[in-house]
Motif scaffolding. Structure first.
Motif, PDB file in Angstrom:
ATOM      1  N   CYS A   4     -62.335 -24.575   9.677  1.00 25.90           N
ATOM      2  CA  CYS A   4     -62.912 -23.605   8.738  1.00 25.90           C
ATOM      3  C   CYS A   4     -63.158 -22.264   9.443  1.00 25.90           C
ATOM      4  CB  CYS A   4     -64.199 -24.151   8.152  1.00 25.90           C
ATOM      5  SG  CYS A   4     -64.859 -23.149   6.817  1.00 25.90           S
ATOM      6  N   ALA A   5     -63.725 -22.307  10.642  1.00 26.84           N
ATOM      7  CA  ALA A   5     -63.979 -21.080  11.406  1.00 26.84           C
ATOM      8  C   ALA A   5     -62.669 -20.371  11.733  1.00 26.84           C
ATOM      9  CB  ALA A   5     -64.762 -21.396  12.678  1.00 26.84           C
ATOM     10  N   GLN A   6     -61.666 -21.142  12.128  1.00 25.45           N
ATOM     11  CA  GLN A   6     -60.360 -20.536  12.414  1.00 25.45           C
ATOM     12  C   GLN A   6     -59.743 -19.972  11.141  1.00 25.45           C
ATOM     13  OE1 GLN A   6     -58.568 -23.912  14.468  1.00 25.45           O
ATOM     14  NE2 GLN A   6     -58.601 -22.746  16.392  1.00 25.45           N
ATOM     15  N   GLY A   7     -60.010 -20.639  10.019  1.00 31.12           N
ATOM     16  CA  GLY A   7     -59.509 -20.157   8.736  1.00 31.12           C
ATOM     17  C   GLY A   7     -60.098 -18.816   8.332  1.00 31.12           C
ATOM     18  N   HIS A  19     -70.227 -17.865  16.736  1.00 34.13           N
ATOM     19  CA  HIS A  19     -70.940 -17.329  15.568  1.00 34.13           C
ATOM     20  C   HIS A  19     -70.282 -17.806  14.269  1.00 34.13           C
ATOM     21  CE1 HIS A  19     -73.431 -14.813  18.094  1.00 34.13           C
ATOM     22  NE2 HIS A  19     -72.341 -14.408  18.716  1.00 34.13           N
ATOM     23  N   ALA A  20     -68.957 -17.891  14.299  1.00 35.30           N
ATOM     24  CA  ALA A  20     -68.240 -18.380  13.116  1.00 35.30           C
ATOM     25  C   ALA A  20     -68.599 -19.842  12.850  1.00 35.30           C
ATOM     26  CB  ALA A  20     -66.741 -18.219  13.306  1.00 35.30           C
ATOM     27  N   LEU A  21     -68.684 -20.637  13.903  1.00 32.95           N
ATOM     28  CA  LEU A  21     -69.070 -22.044  13.739  1.00 32.95           C
ATOM     29  C   LEU A  21     -70.469 -22.157  13.145  1.00 32.95           C
ATOM     30  CD1 LEU A  21     -67.746 -23.700  17.028  1.00 32.95           C
ATOM     31  CD2 LEU A  21     -66.892 -24.057  14.698  1.00 32.95           C
ATOM     32  N   GLN A  22     -71.392 -21.341  13.641  1.00 31.13           N
ATOM     33  CA  GLN A  22     -72.760 -21.364  13.110  1.00 31.13           C
ATOM     34  C   GLN A  22     -72.784 -20.926  11.646  1.00 31.13           C
ATOM     35  OE1 GLN A  22     -74.618 -18.818  16.014  1.00 31.13           O
ATOM     36  NE2 GLN A  22     -75.562 -20.563  17.068  1.00 31.13           N
ATOM     37  N   ALA A  23     -71.957 -19.946  11.314  1.00 32.94           N
ATOM     38  CA  ALA A  23     -71.945 -19.418   9.954  1.00 32.94           C
ATOM     39  C   ALA A  23     -71.422 -20.443   8.944  1.00 32.94           C
ATOM     40  CB  ALA A  23     -71.101 -18.146   9.886  1.00 32.94           C
ATOM     41  N   VAL A  24     -70.448 -21.245   9.350  1.00 29.99           N
ATOM     42  CA  VAL A  24     -69.849 -22.191   8.402  1.00 29.99           C
ATOM     43  C   VAL A  24     -70.443 -23.589   8.499  1.00 29.99           C
ATOM     44  CG1 VAL A  24     -67.686 -20.911   8.382  1.00 29.99           C
ATOM     45  CG2 VAL A  24     -67.933 -22.872   9.918  1.00 29.99           C
ATOM     46  N   ALA A  25     -71.321 -23.816   9.452  1.00 34.39           N
ATOM     47  CA  ALA A  25     -71.843 -25.160   9.703  1.00 34.39           C
ATOM     48  C   ALA A  25     -72.443 -25.815   8.464  1.00 34.39           C
ATOM     49  CB  ALA A  25     -72.878 -25.125  10.828  1.00 34.39           C
TER      50      ALA A  25
END
Length: 168
Positions: A4-7, A19-25
């Motif tokens: 999802c973060a890579q997407g 930060h992307a991982l935290q945002a989509v977690a």
């Protein structure tokens, strides 16, 4: 979560990936899509512009719609920035509306209207500098011409709008 973060357009090895991982977690794909759509409408961005912002500032996905809307209205309607200009400078969005964006806008506008600052001086450059640099470049040089500028700026940072910063 990684997919999802890579997407979002955030490469796995980049500094923003965490930060992307935290945002989509804690967000479903539907909520991410809804937030992206809300941002596109609020800022009048194209899909590509919204994608650029999310890839550079993934934490925007966790912001409230009210925060997004108020920053969009202020930057586009009041400051007069173009949506594309904002999209390619998403760091601008990370600053507090009442603590930094609005007070510094008032100072820049006041100085320009009084002929104390070049008309081509960018608002972005005033927002991006640290507080001590802002004071040195925008407040201190104008103490004689605008003796209340320091107090007015401090008041604006507290959320007050001094009468000298009220524009027609």
């Amino acid at each position: 979560m990684v997919a999802c973060a890579q997407g979002l357009g955030v490469p796995c090895g980049s500094r923003m990936f965490r930060h992307a991982l935290q945002a989509v977690a804690f967000l479903s794909e539907e909520k991410i899509a809804a937030k992206a759509e809300y941002m596109r409408k609020a800022f009048r961005w194209s899909d590509a512009q919204a994608g650029t912002v999310v890839s550079k500032l993934p934490t925007i996905l966790a912001w409230s719609n009210d925060m997004i809307q108020s920053k969009a209205e202020f930057l586009i309607s009041e400051v007069g920035l173009e949506p594309g200009y904002i999209a390619y400078r998403p760091a601008l969005l990370t600053y507090s509306l009442d603590g930094r964006l609005r007070p510094r806008y008032y100072v820049v506008k006041f100085l320009k209207e009084n002929g104390s600052l070049d008309q081509d001086r960018s608002y972005y450059s005033a927002v991006m500098v640290m507080e001590n640099v802002f004071m040195d470049k925008y407040i201190c040089p104008h103490k004689e011409a605008a003796p209340h500028l320091t107090e007015d700026y401090a008041a604006a940072c507290r959320g007050e709008v001094p009468t000298r910063f009220r524009f027609a």
